[in-house]
Design an enzyme around this catalytic site. Structure first.
Site, PDB file in Angstrom:
ATOM      1  N   SER A 121       0.818  -1.208   0.000  1.00  0.00           N
ATOM      2  CA  SER A 121       0.000   0.000   0.000  1.00  0.00           C
ATOM      3  C   SER A 121       0.848   1.253   0.000  1.00  0.00           C
ATOM      4  O   SER A 121       0.375   2.316  -0.363  1.00  0.00           O
ATOM      5  CB  SER A 121      -0.861   0.048   1.267  1.00  0.00           C
ATOM      6  N   HIS A 142      -2.369  -3.151  -6.624  1.00  0.00           N
ATOM      7  CA  HIS A 142      -2.894  -2.803  -5.298  1.00  0.00           C
ATOM      8  C   HIS A 142      -4.406  -2.977  -5.270  1.00  0.00           C
ATOM      9  O   HIS A 142      -5.146  -2.171  -5.831  1.00  0.00           O
ATOM     10  CB  HIS A 142      -2.502  -1.367  -4.955  1.00  0.00           C
ATOM     11  N   GLU A 154      -5.244  -0.385  -8.229  1.00  0.00           N
ATOM     12  CA  GLU A 154      -4.225   0.572  -8.665  1.00  0.00           C
ATOM     13  C   GLU A 154      -3.048  -0.232  -9.223  1.00  0.00           C
ATOM     14  O   GLU A 154      -2.481  -1.061  -8.522  1.00  0.00           O
ATOM     15  CB  GLU A 154      -3.758   1.430  -7.482  1.00  0.00           C
ATOM     16  N   ASN A 192      -4.669   5.687  -0.945  1.00  0.00           N
ATOM     17  CA  ASN A 192      -4.145   5.726   0.418  1.00  0.00           C
ATOM     18  C   ASN A 192      -3.482   7.058   0.744  1.00  0.00           C
ATOM     19  O   ASN A 192      -3.492   7.496   1.891  1.00  0.00           O
ATOM     20  CB  ASN A 192      -3.166   4.573   0.653  1.00  0.00           C
TER      21      ASN A 192
END
Ligand code: NAD
Length: 596
Positions: A121, A142, A154, A192
């Protein structure tokens, strides 16, 4: 032609890994699922079984399909089992040295053409890739939690990732029914980077007793329409994982203090309170791994809202003001059965407000949501006045006049002279300190903030703001009134932005900064937050609706009060406001709305 992936490997079957296995197996791809030990493998197998059983129980997966899904998964301890897979996705804990060791080992075990992907992440995909002899075949994939549900992936390319590897992985995402955004290798990628400052801030609010866990979560769910509140989300992510992500983002992302993990997080991780996976985090769960919250010692007692905690009885309510908020608030109280005295600055204004309330109630009748008799009864409960003197016998006053401190202070000084003792005096201010208004009276213990959201008849949330002088009875009264209105009152301290705006606007501002830095596009950022985090609108959609000028003003207030460098308004936001691009209301903001 895109590469065929017929077998993939997944390393680490924790919160994310087990979900990723399910995603592949559901889409007809064989999976070799690898753990570090036999007990960990069993846990992973049980997670997969639990998830697919739930899908069957909900009618989302046929039993035969579940069985076929399980047949596609081969479980093994150790990386050697991955010798002939086409792609590996690593989902072990968020530590660079661990991931580098695993990638070096995968590089030895796997075939030369195998693509090696990390689900990290926040760590640098580039740094992970250089532990192998094939950095051009290393990529970030991701997934979002829970992987079988969230649509977004992602795809993270480093400066050396081969373009055909990126294309192959993008095609694979499409085959899995996912929407991908492809981006460069930066701490936190899109989602994130925007999410974790907000989550950490929410933990800080909880740690400082600014508001309870239930109230923080309810505020963001009801005020912003988020699928879950920030503390419940931390529990879902896992506090150990969240800690590592924050720590990495702090170190990689320019030492932004907002990413420095709030000390409470470290304490909770050390104490084994990891969230859902350990059965306890911010909340307590039925058992480890269960999504079901059970009451614990911090759970508020259920009250009927009426006479809780010394709440005073309220029958008659004064509403001062003639704008959008005042109009909505009059309607809300009248519909809930309160006698309402509306006070405006003149008969003309009263007539306008009365008309607006009627129109709104009529809409309810037309839509079948309100009986004609109830409409008439509600209207019958409202009296219209142009003088504050008519507030002498009300039990509660809600002030919703112009957002200017001098005006509000003068009004509260008058209310102090006119109203009977024991009345709760409430301001709807969204940005002024409630204590300033309270100190304009001789009875600051009776003054609270009642921050309604627009449109008041629709929005289910009210922030109840208590100052350092507010009495527990006044707070309890305000909360009980919210319950009687059918709304959720969340109690918070008297700080700029209360709960919702303080958590929401810095996130929106960060999205503007991300756009300004050309890391991604407004469309991709909006996509990422909607499909990766379940937000009802992306940040740029929301900014255009709220108004860029309003957003900038709120962000400035937050910055001025908290002096947090990360809260400084994004220059792009300032420029757009200066240019008159204020959002939908001027038909142009981040997007051009002139043709819609
Ligand atoms: N939790 C989230 O919401 C989330 C979302 C997206 C991405 N991620 C990322 O996914 C990765 C995994 O996070 P998580 O939350 O699933 O962690 P987790 O702690 O739930 O699971 C990690 C698993 O890896 C296993 N493991 C540890 N060492 C191993 C080894 N040498 N070989 C094989 N397995 C090993 C552990 O036994 C454990 O089951 C992290 O990089 C994290 O940043 C997490």
């Amino acid at each position: 032609m895109a590469r065929e992936f017929s077998t993939v490997g997944v390393v680490g079957l924790g919160t994310m890994g087990a979900g990723i296995v399910e995603v592949f197996a559901r889409n007809g791809i064989d999976v070799v699922a690898v753990e570090i030990s036999a007990p960990a493998l069993e846990r992973g197998r049980a997670t997969l079984k639990g998830s697919t059983d739930r899908a069957v129980a909900k009618g989302k997966l046929a039993e035969a399909d579940r069985d076929a899904l399980h047949e596609r998964v081969h479980f093994a301890v150790g990386l050697d089992a991955l010798h002939s897979v086409d792609l590996v996705i690593e989902a072990v804990p968020e530590h660079l040295d661990l991931k580098q060791r695993i990638f070096a080992e995968l590089d030895r075990v796997c075939r030369p053409e195998t693509i090696l992907a990390t689900n990290t992440s926040s760590l640098s995909v580039t740094e992970i890739s250089v532990a192998t002899s094939r950095p051009n075949q290393v990529i970030g994939i991701h997934f979002f939690n829970p992987a079988p549900v969230m649509k977004l992936v992602e795809v993270v390319r480093t400066v050396v990732t081969a373009p055909e590897v990126v294309a192959d992985v993008e095609a694979l995402c499409a085959r899995l029914g996912k929407v991908d955004v492809t981006i460069n290798d930066r701490a936190g990628f899109i989602a994130n980077a925007l999410l974790f400052g907000y989550l950490n801030h929410a933990v800080g609010m909880f740690e400082s007793h600014y508001a309870t866990r239930e109230d923080i979560d309810a505020a963001m769910k009801l005020g912003c329409g988020l699928p879950m509140g920030p503390l419940a989300l931390m529990d879902l992510i896992g506090l150990d994982t969240a800690y590592e992500i924050l720590d990495t983002m702090y170190r990689r992302g320019g030492r932004d203090r907002r990413h420095a993990p709030v000390p409470l997080l470290k304490q909770m991780v050390t104490a084994g309170l990891l969230g859902r996976k350990s059965g306890r985090g911010f909340y307590t769960y039925e058992r480890p791994g269960s999504p079901k919250v059970v009451p614990d010692e911090a759970t508020p007692l259920a009250t009927d809202g009426a006479v809780a905690d010394g709440a005073r009885a309220i029958a008659k309510v004064g509403v001062v003001g003639s704008g959008t908020m005042a109009t909505g608030i009059i309607e809300v109280f009248a519909k809930a059965g309160y006698e309402v005295v509306s006070v405006t600055r003149g008969a003309e204004k009263s007539a306008k407000v009365c008309e607006a309330v009627k129109t709104s109630l009529n809409k309810g009748v037309v839509r079948g949501k309100l009986a004609e008799a109830d409409r008439d009864a509600a209207l019958g409960r409202i009296s219209w006045s142009a003088t504050l003197d008519h507030l002498a016998d009300v039990d509660l006053v809600v002030e919703a006049v112009v957002e200017e401190l001098s005006v509000k202070k003068a009004l509260f000084a008058s209310l102090d002279e006119i109203c009977k003792p024991g009345v709760v005096l409430a301001t709807t201010t969204s940005s002024l300190p409630v204590i300033d208004v309270a100190m304009a009276t001789q009875r600051p213990a009776d003054v609270v903030g009642l921050h309604f959201f627009n449109p008041a008849p629709v929005m289910p949330l009210v922030e109840v703001v208590r100052t350092i002088r507010t009495s527990p009875e006044a707070t309890a009264t305000a909360r009980a009134v919210c319950a009687a209105l059918g709304k959720t009152g969340v109690v918070c301290g008297d700080r700029s932005g209360f709960i919702v705006n303080a958590l929401l606007f810095p996130y929106l501002n960060d999205a503007v900064k991300m756009l300004e830095a050309s890391y991604s596009t407004a469309d991709d950022i909006d996509h990422a937050m909607k499909l990766g985090c379940g937000y009802p609108m992306g940040p740029f959609e929301l900014l255009d609706v709220v108004g860029l000028d309003v957003s900038l003003a709120i962000q400035r207030e937050l910055y001025l009060e908290l002096r947090e460098p990360g809260f400084a308004p994004a220059p792009l936001l300032e420029h757009l406001v200066t240019a008159g691009y204020l959002g939908r209301k001027t038909r142009r903001g981040f997007r051009d709305h002139s043709h819609r």
